[in-house]
Design an enzyme around this catalytic site. Structure first.
Site, PDB file in Angstrom:
ATOM      1  N   TYR A  57       0.842  -1.189   0.000  1.00  0.00           N
ATOM      2  CA  TYR A  57       0.000   0.000   0.000  1.00  0.00           C
ATOM      3  C   TYR A  57       0.880   1.243   0.000  1.00  0.00           C
ATOM      4  CZ  TYR A  57       0.269  -0.267   5.244  1.00  0.00           C
ATOM      5  OH  TYR A  57       0.671  -0.354   6.545  1.00  0.00           O
ATOM      6  N   CYS A  58       0.350   2.320  -0.567  1.00  0.00           N
ATOM      7  CA  CYS A  58       1.088   3.576  -0.757  1.00  0.00           C
ATOM      8  C   CYS A  58       2.464   3.333  -1.381  1.00  0.00           C
ATOM      9  CB  CYS A  58       1.231   4.328   0.566  1.00  0.00           C
ATOM     10  SG  CYS A  58       1.669   6.073   0.363  1.00  0.00           S
TER      11      CYS A  58
END
Length: 279
Positions: free
Chosen positions: A148-149
Site C-alpha cells: 500500500y502507498c
C-alpha cells in the site's frame, strides 16, 4: 560520513515526543503539528525538529483515494472494522496507523540551503539506517509492487516493505515523514487496505490506476528482524540517535507563543478534511 548524514549532524535538534500523547487524538492534529513545525523551522523561528507520533486505528487516505467511485462504502467498511478515516495533505495513497506504527517527522529549513525532493528522502533513509544498525545495508529503498502507498522510497528488507516516506513543504520548511511498522503483522494491515480498494472500486474502471494490494509483500520490523521490538523501544532509539548526532537536544512540546500558530494550522487542516470527505 555520507553527504546526507551531514544534514543530521548539527549542533542542536528539537525533539517532540507525541508517541503516547497523540494516540487518542485525531491524526489531523499531527498534520497540523507538522505544518506548524514547517513554518517555524522554515522561517528559522525554531531549530530543526524531529517529532514522533502514534495514533490509534486510523486510515490516512491520499487525495486519489478520496476520489474512489464508492469512497463512502469504503470508509463505512473501515468504520465497521474500528478505523476512522482522514485525508492527508502530503502526497501518496492510503496508509494504516495504529499502536504498532511509529511515525517520525523530520523538519528542516530551506532558508539557507536548498534541499530538493530526492535529498529529503535520502536524509530520512540515512536516519532510518542509523536507527536500525542491526539491519544495516539490508534496508533498501525502491518501489515494492503490491504494497500500500507504493513509491520509489518504500523501505524494505529482502523485498518486504516495512516503511514509506512522504514529504510536506511549506514556508521554506520541509517535513519528511516516515511511518515505521514496528509491531504486529504487516500483512494484516495490507489486507485492510486491499479491502478498502475492493469496496471503493467495486469493479468500476477508473482513470487513475489504484494499486493491487498483495499483503504478503509487507511486514513489520519485529517480523523482519526477528526481534521483540516495540514502538516504545524505537521511540527511545530516536532520542538516543539524536543525542549522538547533536551536541544538544531540546525536548518538549509547542511553547505558549507557538500555540496560536498551531491553532491556525489545525483549523485549516480540519476544514480542508471536512470538504474532502463530503462526497
Amino acid at each position: 560520513m555520507s553527504s546526507y548524514e551531514s544534514y543530521l549532524r548539527i549542533p542542536e535538534w528539537r525533539f517532540l515526543d507525541e508517541s503516547i500523547s497523540a494516540q487518542k487524538r485525531s491524526a489531523l492534529e499531527s498534520f497540523a503539528a507538522d505544518d506548524t513545525l514547517c513554518h517555524l523551522v522554515g522561517q528559522q523561528m525554531s531549530i530543526p525538529a524531529v517529532r514522533t507520533w502514534v495514533h490509534d486505528k486510523t486510515i490516512v487516505l491520499g487525495i486519489q483515494d478520496h476520489r474512489l467511485p464508492n469512497i463512502s462504502e469504503a470508509t463505512s467498511l473501515l468504520e465497521n472494522a474500528g478505523y476512522q478515516s482522514i485525508v492527508r495533505n502530503s502526497g501518496g495513497l492510503a496508509v494504516v496507523l495504529d499502536e504498532g506504527v511509529l511515525n517520525v517527522s523530520m523538519v528542516l529549513s530551506e532558508q539557507n540551503t536548498s534541499i530538493d525532493i530526492p535529498t529529503g528522502y535520502e536524509i530520512m533513509l540515512e536516519f532510518v539506517k542509523l536507527l536500525f544498525p542491526e539491519a544495516g545495508d539490508r534496508i533498501q529503498a525502491y518501489e515494492i509492487v503490491g504494497s500500500y502507498c507504493p513509491g520509489s522510497y518504500d523501505l524494505s528488507i529482502e523485498g518486504l516493505k516495512f516503511a514509506g516516506i512522504s514529504q510536506r513543504r511549506l514556508r521554506q520548511g520541509i517535513a519528511v515523514q516516515v511511518y515505521l511498522c514496528i509491531e504486529g503483522s504487516g500483512a494484516k494491515r495490507a489486507e485492510l487496505i486491499r479491502e478498502l480498494y475492493e469496496a471503493g472500486l467495486n469493479g468500476e474502471e477508473t482513470k487513475f490506476v489504484y494499486p493491487t494490494i498483495k499483503p504478503e509483500v509487507m511486514a513489520s520490523l519485529s517480523e523482519l528482524l526477528n526481534l521483540k521490538l516495540t514502538v516504545s523501544d524505537v521511540n527511545v532509539r530516536v532520542q538516543m540517535l539524536l543525542r549522538s548526532l547533536a551536541e544538544n537536544v531540546v525536548t518538549g512540546g509547542f511553547r505558549d507563543d507557538e500555540m496560536d500558530m498551531y491553532a491556525f494550522y489545525l483549523n485549516r487542516v480540519v476544514e480542508r478534511n471536512k470538504k474532502m470527505l463530503i462526497k
